[in-house]
Design a protein around this motif. Structure first.
Motif, PDB file in Angstrom:
ATOM      1  N   THR A  73      73.517  41.475  48.309  1.00 26.37           N
ATOM      2  CA  THR A  73      73.978  42.077  47.054  1.00 26.37           C
ATOM      3  C   THR A  73      74.057  43.591  47.201  1.00 26.37           C
ATOM      4  OG1 THR A  73      73.042  40.263  45.764  1.00 26.37           O
ATOM      5  CG2 THR A  73      73.466  42.323  44.588  1.00 26.37           C
ATOM      6  N   GLU A  74      73.013  44.178  47.767  1.00 26.46           N
ATOM      7  CA  GLU A  74      72.994  45.625  47.993  1.00 26.46           C
ATOM      8  C   GLU A  74      74.130  46.047  48.928  1.00 26.46           C
ATOM      9  OE1 GLU A  74      70.121  48.995  50.063  1.00 26.46           O
ATOM     10  OE2 GLU A  74      69.204  47.131  49.336  1.00 26.46           O
ATOM     11  N   ASN A  77      77.549  45.736  47.146  1.00 32.16           N
ATOM     12  CA  ASN A  77      77.722  46.811  46.170  1.00 32.16           C
ATOM     13  C   ASN A  77      77.980  48.151  46.852  1.00 32.16           C
ATOM     14  OD1 ASN A  77      77.695  45.528  43.653  1.00 32.16           O
ATOM     15  ND2 ASN A  77      75.476  45.372  43.681  1.00 32.16           N
ATOM     16  N   ASP A  78      77.312  48.417  47.976  1.00 32.20           N
ATOM     17  CA  ASP A  78      77.587  49.637  48.738  1.00 32.20           C
ATOM     18  C   ASP A  78      79.027  49.644  49.261  1.00 32.20           C
ATOM     19  OD1 ASP A  78      75.002  50.488  48.252  1.00 32.20           O
ATOM     20  OD2 ASP A  78      74.263  50.024  50.279  1.00 32.20           O
ATOM     21  N   PHE A  80      81.577  48.067  47.883  1.00 31.30           N
ATOM     22  CA  PHE A  80      82.433  48.323  46.719  1.00 31.30           C
ATOM     23  C   PHE A  80      82.479  49.816  46.396  1.00 31.30           C
ATOM     24  CE2 PHE A  80      81.689  43.828  44.795  1.00 31.30           C
ATOM     25  CZ  PHE A  80      82.671  43.295  45.610  1.00 31.30           C
ATOM     26  N   SER A  81      81.335  50.468  46.398  1.00 32.99           N
ATOM     27  CA  SER A  81      81.274  51.912  46.109  1.00 32.99           C
ATOM     28  C   SER A  81      82.095  52.704  47.118  1.00 32.99           C
ATOM     29  CB  SER A  81      79.836  52.407  46.134  1.00 32.99           C
ATOM     30  OG  SER A  81      79.122  51.911  45.042  1.00 32.99           O
ATOM     31  N   SER A  86      83.812  49.087  41.233  1.00 38.80           N
ATOM     32  CA  SER A  86      82.565  48.929  40.476  1.00 38.80           C
ATOM     33  C   SER A  86      81.551  48.107  41.276  1.00 38.80           C
ATOM     34  CB  SER A  86      82.838  48.210  39.152  1.00 38.80           C
ATOM     35  OG  SER A  86      83.737  48.958  38.380  1.00 38.80           O
ATOM     36  N   ARG A  87      80.289  48.462  41.124  1.00 40.05           N
ATOM     37  CA  ARG A  87      79.199  47.724  41.778  1.00 40.05           C
ATOM     38  C   ARG A  87      78.875  46.504  40.894  1.00 40.05           C
ATOM     39  NH1 ARG A  87      76.167  50.759  45.555  1.00 40.05           N
ATOM     40  NH2 ARG A  87      74.313  49.582  44.972  1.00 40.05           N
ATOM     41  N   ARG A  90      75.752  40.784  41.605  1.00 35.27           N
ATOM     42  CA  ARG A  90      74.419  40.601  41.039  1.00 35.27           C
ATOM     43  C   ARG A  90      73.718  39.514  41.791  1.00 35.27           C
ATOM     44  NH1 ARG A  90      75.120  38.533  35.719  1.00 35.27           N
ATOM     45  NH2 ARG A  90      77.319  38.324  35.958  1.00 35.27           N
TER      46      ARG A  90
END
Length: 90
Positions: A73-74, A77-78, A80-81, A86-87, A90
């Motif tokens: 997940t982390e 999200n990184d 995506f950033s 958007s992060r 979940r």
């Protein structure tokens, strides 16, 4: 002392039909459709890596107290950033 008969002989002569229980019927389709509440509305994604990658992830997870799910997940999200998105993982 009297000779004892074998268990097989006893089972052959004893009527066990009254002792047989019918197994409970289970709706296997219902079992196959069960989805854990934490997975509802989500889809799985499978990726393939060399065993060394998996081992390293697991070691980091143990050391940091994180699950593979949390680490992925982390990482997502990184990613995506990095691409100005958007992060949302979940």
């Amino acid at each position: 002392m009297s000779k004892r008969g074998s268990l097989a002989d006893v089972l052959k002569t004893e009527d066990l039909s009254h002792k047989k229980q019918q197994p409970e019927t289970v709706d296997t389709a219902q079992i196959l459709r069960y989805i854990s509440p934490c997975r509802k509305g989500k889809k799985s994604m499978t990726v393939w890596f060399d065993p060394d990658v998996i081992q390293q992830l697991k070691l980091i997870g143990i050391r940091e107290g994180l699950s593979i799910q949390a680490m992925m997940t982390e990482a997502i999200n990184d990613f995506f950033s990095k691409h100005h998105k958007s992060r949302i993982a979940r």
